[in-house]
Design a protein around this motif. Structure first.
Motif, short mmCIF file in Angstrom:
data_model
loop_
_atom_site.label_atom_id
_atom_site.label_comp_id
_atom_site.label_asym_id
_atom_site.label_seq_id
_atom_site.Cartn_x
_atom_site.Cartn_y
_atom_site.Cartn_z
N LEU A 118 17.42 25.66 36.47
CA LEU A 118 16.77 25.62 35.16
C LEU A 118 16.51 24.20 34.66
CD1 LEU A 118 18.65 28.40 33.15
CD2 LEU A 118 16.24 28.41 33.80
N PHE A 167 8.74 20.89 32.27
CA PHE A 167 7.62 21.83 32.24
C PHE A 167 6.31 21.09 31.94
CE2 PHE A 167 9.36 21.85 27.89
CZ PHE A 167 8.22 21.59 27.14
N LEU A 205 13.03 22.86 34.90
CA LEU A 205 12.17 23.70 34.07
C LEU A 205 12.32 23.32 32.60
CD1 LEU A 205 10.33 26.11 33.51
CD2 LEU A 205 12.31 27.60 33.72
N THR A 214 10.65 29.55 43.05
CA THR A 214 10.83 28.46 42.10
C THR A 214 10.74 29.03 40.69
OG1 THR A 214 9.87 26.86 43.61
CG2 THR A 214 9.92 26.27 41.28
N MET A 215 11.65 28.61 39.84
CA MET A 215 11.59 29.03 38.44
C MET A 215 10.56 28.16 37.71
SD MET A 215 15.53 29.66 37.28
CE MET A 215 16.56 30.94 38.02
N SER A 216 9.63 28.80 37.02
CA SER A 216 8.66 28.07 36.21
C SER A 216 8.23 28.95 35.06
CB SER A 216 7.44 27.67 37.05
OG SER A 216 6.61 28.79 37.31
N LEU A 217 7.70 28.33 34.02
CA LEU A 217 7.20 29.10 32.88
C LEU A 217 6.06 30.01 33.29
CD1 LEU A 217 7.21 26.40 30.05
CD2 LEU A 217 9.03 28.01 30.69
#
Length: 257
Positions: free
Chosen positions: A178, A185, A181, A74-77
Motif C-alpha cells: 500500500l 498515486f 499507492l 499491483t495495487m493501484s487506484l
C-alpha cells in the motif's frame, strides 16, 4: 435502524474474489469503501446501521484487505476502481452513490473521473487529490504528531485483519504494497476535478492528515461540492463521528429511488 445480518458474497472480478456485504433492502444503492489497511467493520461499524435504514448499502473489502485475499496484481487506484465497477456489474447495479474514507475516498474519486456514469452522489471522507494535500509530518514517520494513528489505532487494524483475513500473517505485506499507492498515486489535474458532475460532500477532521486549505481547494474546483470540517477529529476518527456525519449524510444523500 436495521439490525439484520448482511448478505455476504464474493464477486469474481478482474482475477480476484472480491468480498462484499449487502446491508438494508430499500433505498438507493450506496457503495462504502474503507480506509487503507482497514476493514468494513473497522471503518464503518458506527455508520452502517444508520445508512442501511434508508439505503441499499454495498460495503466492499478491497484486494488484500479484510476477507478479500491478496493477489499478485499491483495495487493501484485504477485497479481498485475497475474492481468496484465490475462488482456493480456483477450485482446488476447501473448507478450508485459512493462514500469512501481515506484510501476508499481515493478509489471513489478515481471512479468519479474514470466512470462518471456510474456515480450519482459522492462522499469523500478525509480524501486528497495531490500529494501535498497531506501535512508534512504524515509522510515523515520519524516524527510524532497528534494527526498520526495511535498505537491503539494500529493495534485495532492488526486485530481486525487477523479476525477475518484468509491469511492473517499477510498484514505486513499488505502494508508494504500500500505504501507506494498511498504516497505515489497519479495526482488528479484541476481540470479532472472540474469535470466531476456528481454532487460531492467533502469531509475532513480539523486534526486530519489532510490540510484544510487543500480540502478548500477541492471544494473550489469540484463544481457541486460542499465542505465540512469536523471539530476535535483526527483522520482515523472521521468515519466514527456519527453525531456530526449522520445529519450531514441525511441531508446530502437521497433516500428514495
Amino acid at each position: 435502524m436495521t439490525s439484520s445480518a448482511p448478505t455476504v458474497g464474493y464477486a469474481p472480478v478482474n482475477g480476484i474474489e472480491l468480498y462484499y456485504e449487502l446491508h438494508g433492502t430499500d433505498g438507493p444503492p450506496l457503495v462504502l469503501l474503507h480506509g487503507g489497511a482497514l476493514t468494513i467493520d473497522l471503518s464503518f461499524a458506527a455508520l452502517l446501521p444508520v445508512l442501511a435504514a434508508n439505503h441499499r448499502v454495498i460495503a466492499v473489502e478491497l484486494q488484500g484487505h479484510g476477507h478479500t485475499a491478496d493477489s499478485d496484481r499491483t495495487m493501484s487506484l485504477e485497479v481498485f476502481s475497475d474492481d468496484i465497477v465490475a462488482l456493480l456489474d456483477h450485482l446488476g447495479i447501473e448507478r450508485a452513490d459512493f462514500l469512501g474514507f481515506s484510501l476508499g475516498g481515493l478509489v471513489a474519486l478515481r471512479t468519479a473521473v474514470r466512470h462518471p456514469q456510474r456515480i450519482d452522489h459522492l462522499v469523500l471522507l478525509a480524501t486528497h487529490y495531490r500529494h501535498d494535500g497531506y501535512h508534512a509530518e504524515i509522510t515523515a514517520p520519524e516524527q510524532t504528531s497528534p494527526r498520526l494513528p495511535t498505537v491503539a489505532d494500529f493495534a485495532a487494524m492488526v486485530d481486525a485483519y487477523a479476525r477475518v483475513a484468509p491469511d492473517p500473517a499477510h498484514f505486513e505485506t499488505t502494508l508494504t504494497k500500500l505504501q507506494p499507492l498511498a504516497h505515489g498515486f497519479v495526482e488528479w489535474t484541476e481540470d479532472e476535478l472540474r469535470s466531476i458532475a456528481a454532487p460531492t460532500l467533502l469531509v475532513v477532521g480539523d486534526t486530519d492528515f489532510i490540510r484544510i486549505e487543500h480540502a478548500a481547494r477541492m471544494h473550489d474546483l469540484i463544481p457541486d461540492a460542499h465542505l465540512a470540517i469536523l471539530p476535535n477529529t483526527t483522520h482515523m476518527q472521521v468515519p466514527s463521528r456519527t453525531d456530526l456525519l449522520v445529519p450531514m449524510l441525511a441531508s446530502f444523500l437521497p433516500t428514495k429511488v
